[in-house]
Design an enzyme around this catalytic site. Structure first.
Site, PDB file in Angstrom:
ATOM      1  N   SER A 144       0.630  -1.270   0.371  1.00 60.93           N
ATOM      2  CA  SER A 144      -0.014  -0.335  -0.166  1.00 60.93           C
ATOM      3  C   SER A 144       0.964   1.279   0.241  1.00 60.93           C
ATOM      4  O   SER A 144       1.998   1.047   0.273  1.00 60.93           O
ATOM      5  CB  SER A 144      -0.442   0.165   1.139  1.00 60.93           C
ATOM      6  OG  SER A 144      -1.293   1.399   1.831  1.00 60.93           O
ATOM      7  N   TYR A 157      -1.831  -1.603  10.173  1.00 57.40           N
ATOM      8  CA  TYR A 157      -2.118  -2.464   8.611  1.00 57.40           C
ATOM      9  C   TYR A 157      -0.787  -1.133   8.015  1.00 57.40           C
ATOM     10  O   TYR A 157       0.015  -2.502   7.249  1.00 57.40           O
ATOM     11  CB  TYR A 157      -2.769  -0.880   8.401  1.00 57.40           C
ATOM     12  CG  TYR A 157      -3.419  -1.426   6.731  1.00 57.40           C
ATOM     13  CD1 TYR A 157      -4.233  -2.170   6.187  1.00 57.40           C
ATOM     14  CD2 TYR A 157      -2.579  -0.472   5.774  1.00 57.40           C
ATOM     15  CE1 TYR A 157      -4.368  -1.903   5.798  1.00 57.40           C
ATOM     16  CE2 TYR A 157      -2.630  -0.579   4.626  1.00 57.40           C
ATOM     17  CZ  TYR A 157      -4.164  -1.182   4.210  1.00 57.40           C
ATOM     18  OH  TYR A 157      -4.376  -1.386   3.046  1.00 57.40           O
TER      19      TYR A 157
END
Ligand SMILES: NC(=O)c1ccc[n+]([C@@H]2O[C@H](COP(=O)([O-])OP(=O)(O)OC[C@H]3O[C@@H](n4cnc5c(N)ncnc54)[C@H](O)[C@@H]3O)[C@@H](O)[C@H]2O)c1
Length: 328
Positions: A144, A157
């Site tokens: 990401s 995350y």
């Protein structure tokens, strides 16, 4: 992959029931690629296979990527079903979690790491022998833009996505050093309009309501899943080590490289008001009981502290020329 064509190749895509994964399956299938579409949600992945036309070339597999044994079992099943080794594994399945380090529950942290980090490692290592055997393999791991910068309430995350980046970049160096026929790409999407915000776990005390979070996510996402899939597939075709997806990903990448660690100031200024919302009020509240230290560490910590106390007392007593009471 060395070959510029996907025709007749075998790709394995995880998280194929929704968003980027579904768009990847449909794009690859249109190019004549055989696809094993994998997801934990049976109905969703069967829908993807239906949209791709189904048949013998695109098949659904249902398992949890966080289950190492299941992943390795499926690698064998997929090879035998298609009668050839896989050329491409796209470790795309992922979930979101919004929680501060202070309040995050261990079970949520471990749930996310199981899917977003370990799932990527299991997929890579379950399929690596097949990719090598194929003579023309490619590992594509989805990190990401949060694998390049951190934000508030996304520590788990961030940890997983930074981890995926490190693991994947190391693998690429190894494949080259060992002269093995496997290319490796790490994907860093910016905001993509998918279901990820709707299925994210949010700590209630973070002050982020699910509906607000999903609405905010829709407002900031600039790229469709179809566009994301097209960019990723173009990156695979060109053997790019790093695939940035979307204009926001390019901007953030540039910001991080230009500002270095000072990016944190910009990230905080932009993201704190959005991510915390009303939660500033609860920021001083006591953490929930699940945050308590695990009992196993309590005893050694106490003993260690006691040993330190005794040592300090001895040192003080030594300097004062007296025997410490606690050393008895
Ligand atoms: N959407 C974004 O803005 C964005 C940005 C950066 C990175 N990503 C990453 O892209 C990837 C795809 O996410 P998306 O946005 O398409 O999300 P999505 O929620 O639309 O799709 C994720 C898919 O993964 C599946 N999945 C979840 N847990 C699983 C498990 N344990 N085993 C197997 N499958 C599982 C879900 O069922 C779902 O079909 C994720 O790794 C995500 O972290 C997304």
């Amino acid at each position: 992959m060395k070959s510029k064509s996907f025709q007749g190749r075998l790709a394995v895509v995880t998280g194929a029931g929704s968003g980027i994964g579904r768009a990847l399956v449909l794009n690859l299938a249109r190019q004549g690629c055989k696809v094993a579409a994998c997801d934990i949600q049976s109905q969703a992945v069967k829908e993807t296979v239906g949209l791709a036309g189904g048949g013998r070339e695109v098949r659904a597999y249902i398992f949890d990527v966080a289950d190492r044994e299941a992943f390795f079992r499926h690698a064998e099943v997929i090879k035998s079903d298609f009668g050839q080794p896989a050329n491409l594994i796209i470790n795309n399945a992922g979930v979101g979690l919004g929680a501060s380090v202070r309040e995050m529950r261990w079970e949520d942290f471990e749930w996310l790491m199981g899917i977003n980090f370990w799932g990527v490692c299991y997929g890579t290592q379950a399929f690596l022998p097949q990719l090598i055997e194929s003579g023309d393999g490619h590992v594509v791991n989805v990190s990401s833009i949060y694998g390049m910068i951190s934000g508030p309430l996304t520590s788990a995350y961030n940890a997983a996505k930074f981890g995926v980046r490190g693991y994947t970049e190391s693998l690429r160096i190894e494949m080259r050093a060992e002269g093995l026929p496997v290319e490796v790409s790490c994907v860093h999407p910016g905001g993509i309009r998918t279901n990820i915000a709707k299925t994210s776990r949010l700590a209630t005390s973070a002050g982020l309501a699910q509906a607000d979070f999903s609405k905010w996510f829709e407002r900031i996402t600039l790229t469709s899943p179809d566009k994301a899939a097209a960019i990723i597939i173009d990156g695979i075709r060109h053997n790019r080590p790093r695939i940035l997806v979307g204009p926001d990903a390019h901007t953030i990448d540039l910001m991080q490289r230009t500002l270095g660690i000072r990016y944190q100031w910009v990230a905080g200024a932009l993201l704190n008001p959005l991510m915390y919302g009303k939660s500033r009020k609860v920021a001083t509240a006591a953490p929930p009981p699940a945050q308590a230290a695990p009992p196993v560490s309590a005893e050694p910590a106490t003993k260690a502290a006691r040993r330190r106390e005794v040592k300090a007392a001895k040192a003080v007593a030594g300097r004062a020329g007296a025997k410490p009471k606690s050393a008895a």
